[in-house]
Structures are given as C-alpha cells and as structure tokens.
Design a protein around this motif. Structure first.
Motif, short mmCIF file in Angstrom:
data_model
loop_
_atom_site.label_atom_id
_atom_site.label_comp_id
_atom_site.label_asym_id
_atom_site.label_seq_id
_atom_site.Cartn_x
_atom_site.Cartn_y
_atom_site.Cartn_z
N ARG A 61 0.61 -1.30 -0.06
CA ARG A 61 -0.43 -0.04 0.22
C ARG A 61 1.04 1.16 0.02
NH1 ARG A 61 -3.24 -3.77 2.83
NH2 ARG A 61 -5.41 -3.85 2.32
N CYS A 62 2.20 1.38 0.77
CA CYS A 62 3.09 2.40 0.81
C CYS A 62 4.33 1.81 0.29
CB CYS A 62 2.80 3.14 2.27
SG CYS A 62 4.19 4.54 2.71
N PRO A 63 4.86 1.93 -1.10
CA PRO A 63 6.80 1.50 -1.12
C PRO A 63 7.42 2.06 0.05
CG PRO A 63 5.42 2.09 -3.24
CD PRO A 63 4.44 2.61 -2.11
N THR A 64 8.14 1.28 -0.46
CA THR A 64 9.44 2.29 0.96
C THR A 64 9.81 3.06 -0.01
OG1 THR A 64 10.38 0.00 0.68
CG2 THR A 64 11.93 1.41 0.71
N GLY A 65 10.30 4.25 0.96
CA GLY A 65 10.33 5.60 0.23
C GLY A 65 9.52 6.53 0.06
N GLU A 66 8.27 6.16 0.04
CA GLU A 66 7.07 6.75 0.22
C GLU A 66 5.81 6.79 1.28
OE1 GLU A 66 4.37 6.36 -3.92
OE2 GLU A 66 6.33 5.39 -4.92
N ALA A 67 4.74 7.85 1.38
CA ALA A 67 4.60 8.63 2.58
C ALA A 67 3.32 8.53 2.23
CB ALA A 67 5.07 9.48 3.13
N VAL A 68 2.00 8.14 3.20
CA VAL A 68 0.26 7.98 3.07
C VAL A 68 0.04 8.93 4.73
CG1 VAL A 68 0.06 6.57 1.24
CG2 VAL A 68 0.00 5.54 3.84
N LEU A 69 -0.94 9.10 4.05
CA LEU A 69 -1.36 9.88 5.76
C LEU A 69 -2.73 9.02 6.07
CD1 LEU A 69 -1.50 13.46 7.09
CD2 LEU A 69 -3.86 12.69 6.45
N THR A 70 -3.23 9.01 7.39
CA THR A 70 -4.86 8.89 7.81
C THR A 70 -4.70 9.12 8.70
OG1 THR A 70 -3.79 6.67 9.70
CG2 THR A 70 -4.16 6.35 6.75
N GLY A 71 -6.13 9.26 9.26
CA GLY A 71 -6.35 9.65 10.72
C GLY A 71 -5.50 8.75 12.07
N GLY A 72 -5.78 9.94 13.11
CA GLY A 72 -5.34 9.87 14.19
C GLY A 72 -5.54 8.43 15.06
N HIS A 73 -7.03 8.28 15.12
CA HIS A 73 -7.67 7.69 15.50
C HIS A 73 -8.03 8.17 16.85
CE1 HIS A 73 -9.19 5.68 12.37
NE2 HIS A 73 -8.34 5.99 11.63
N ARG A 74 -6.95 7.17 17.98
CA ARG A 74 -7.03 7.05 19.30
C ARG A 74 -5.73 7.62 19.81
NH1 ARG A 74 -9.11 0.70 21.47
NH2 ARG A 74 -11.22 0.92 20.86
N LEU A 75 -5.35 8.46 19.20
CA LEU A 75 -3.45 8.79 19.50
C LEU A 75 -4.55 10.56 19.66
CD1 LEU A 75 -1.56 7.03 16.46
CD2 LEU A 75 -1.62 6.51 19.15
N PRO A 76 -3.42 10.73 20.22
CA PRO A 76 -3.15 12.59 20.67
C PRO A 76 -2.62 12.93 19.23
CG PRO A 76 -1.76 11.69 22.14
CD PRO A 76 -2.67 10.32 21.23
N HIS A 82 2.48 7.26 7.53
CA HIS A 82 2.80 6.23 7.81
C HIS A 82 3.71 6.13 6.26
CE1 HIS A 82 -0.45 4.29 9.83
NE2 HIS A 82 -0.87 6.02 8.81
N THR A 83 5.34 5.95 6.61
CA THR A 83 6.31 6.19 5.73
C THR A 83 7.64 4.74 5.50
OG1 THR A 83 8.46 7.29 4.82
CG2 THR A 83 8.24 6.72 7.24
N VAL A 84 7.50 4.22 5.00
CA VAL A 84 8.16 2.57 4.98
C VAL A 84 9.92 3.12 4.46
CG1 VAL A 84 8.58 0.37 3.57
CG2 VAL A 84 6.70 1.49 4.07
N GLY A 85 10.74 3.18 5.86
CA GLY A 85 12.33 2.98 5.10
C GLY A 85 12.62 2.10 4.03
N PRO A 86 13.76 1.86 4.07
CA PRO A 86 14.46 0.95 3.48
C PRO A 86 15.34 0.32 5.04
CG PRO A 86 16.05 3.14 3.82
CD PRO A 86 14.32 3.50 3.85
N VAL A 87 15.38 -1.30 4.68
CA VAL A 87 15.86 -2.14 5.04
C VAL A 87 17.41 -2.15 4.50
CG1 VAL A 87 16.80 -4.73 5.58
CG2 VAL A 87 14.17 -3.82 4.87
N TRP A 88 18.42 -1.97 5.86
CA TRP A 88 19.99 -1.07 5.32
C TRP A 88 20.75 -2.72 4.95
CZ3 TRP A 88 23.00 2.34 5.50
CH2 TRP A 88 24.66 2.13 5.31
N GLU A 95 19.75 2.66 -0.04
CA GLU A 95 19.11 3.16 1.47
C GLU A 95 20.00 4.63 1.60
OE1 GLU A 95 21.38 1.02 0.74
OE2 GLU A 95 21.51 -1.24 2.25
N PRO A 96 20.80 5.48 1.61
CA PRO A 96 20.14 6.37 2.16
C PRO A 96 19.30 7.64 1.13
CG PRO A 96 23.23 6.32 1.48
CD PRO A 96 21.86 4.65 0.83
N ALA A 97 19.45 7.40 -0.20
CA ALA A 97 18.33 7.93 -0.91
C ALA A 97 17.35 7.73 -0.96
CB ALA A 97 18.17 7.67 -2.69
N LEU A 98 16.26 6.17 -0.44
CA LEU A 98 15.15 6.18 0.01
C LEU A 98 14.83 6.60 1.22
CD1 LEU A 98 15.87 1.90 -1.53
CD2 LEU A 98 14.08 3.53 -1.93
#
Length: 176
Positions: A61-76, A82-88, A95-98
C-alpha cells in the motif's frame, strides 16, 4: 515564526501534535517496534483505514521511500503519516536516497495538509537495521531542507526511544 527542530525522549504515541510518523511496513498492516506501538495505541480504526487504502501491487500500500496519511484515531495526534524506510543492506543498495525520500515525502504531506507539528521516530533504525548515526544525519539534513520552505510547519520533533538515540540527534542538531 521560526521553525523549531528538537529531539526528545518520549513515547511517540503520547505526543499531542498534528502528526506523528509511523515507521511502517509496505502493507501498512502493523508490525513490531514503533509500527506495532502506533497500531495498538491508535486502535482498530487505524487497521480498518489502512486496509481501505488501495494496494499498488500485491501486499504493498506504501512502497519504500513513500508516505501516506491517515487519521490519528485514538492517538492524541490528529494524523499519522506512514512511511516505509529501507532495510539496511550495507549502504550500497540505495538506502540513503530511500531514507531521505521518506522524510521528504512526509514533509510534503505535512505541507499539503497544512500541518504545524510533526514527530518522527528513528526511521529504519529498528529491525530494518539502519545505522543510527547515518540515519540521524539524513533525518536532520532533510529537516533543515524542509525548513527552507516550511509551509505551515512550525515544529519538527525527533522522538527518541532511549538516551543513545537522543544523544545522537542532539549532537547533530547542535552541529556536532
């Protein structure tokens, strides 16, 4: 107003900001570490919202290096980015560019949605194995770049889980 960059040691799920960033997996299905903690604290509504997001390819739903926004739900926090970082893999597989792309895309979503405050965990530094000092340098460099055109952002928090990470962020923020 000047953009404030700061590091603090805290549980990211407790921060009452416009957005917190989740170091997610590509399926946005929750997992361990920060991702699991955010999903548990946000409650089942987050799982439902993530499942409703379209898959770009199977299980992604979100490839590495990209980001998507959702609601916070029960969080303050009002939102979760949500962003998916690279595996080292040693640093020679992009990896640095991602990782830099993760931060840039989070800042872009924050600007697009008029957010004033955002908190980041140490993306990719847990089970994905990214060396902390290298990740911190990228995170702070991207925050400084975002500060050149902050839009509505007035506060960027690097939320650290433990004193070692806090010390690493504070050293880079202080210029050393």
């Amino acid at each position: 107003m000047q953009l404030v960059l700061e590091a603090l040691e805290a549980d990211i799920t407790t921060l009452p900001l416009d957005a917190i960033v989740n170091a997610a997996n590509e399926s946005l299905s929750g997992g361990g570490g920060v991702d699991g903690a955010i999903h548990r604290a946000a409650g089942p509504g987050l799982v439902e919202e993530c499942r409703a997001l379209p898959m770009i390819r199977p299980y992604v739903r979100c490839p590495t290096g990209e980001a998507v926004l959702t609601g916070g739900h029960r969080l303050p926090a009002r939102h979760i980015i949500h962003t998916v970082g690279p595996v080292w893999y040693g640093g020679d597989k992009g990896e640095p560019a991602l990782l830099a792309s993760c931060y840039r895309n989070c800042f872009e979503l924050a600007r697009r949605h008029g957010l004033a405050s955002i908190a980041f965990p140490a993306i990719s530094c847990g089970v994905f194995g990214y060396p902390l000092e290298q990740a911190v340098a990228i995170a702070v460099a991207e925050a400084h770049e975002a500060a050149r055109d902050p839009g509505s952002l007035d506060r960027i928090v690097f939320c650290c889980f433990g004193p070692h990470a806090l010390q690493a962020y504070r050293a880079v923020l202080a210029g050393g």
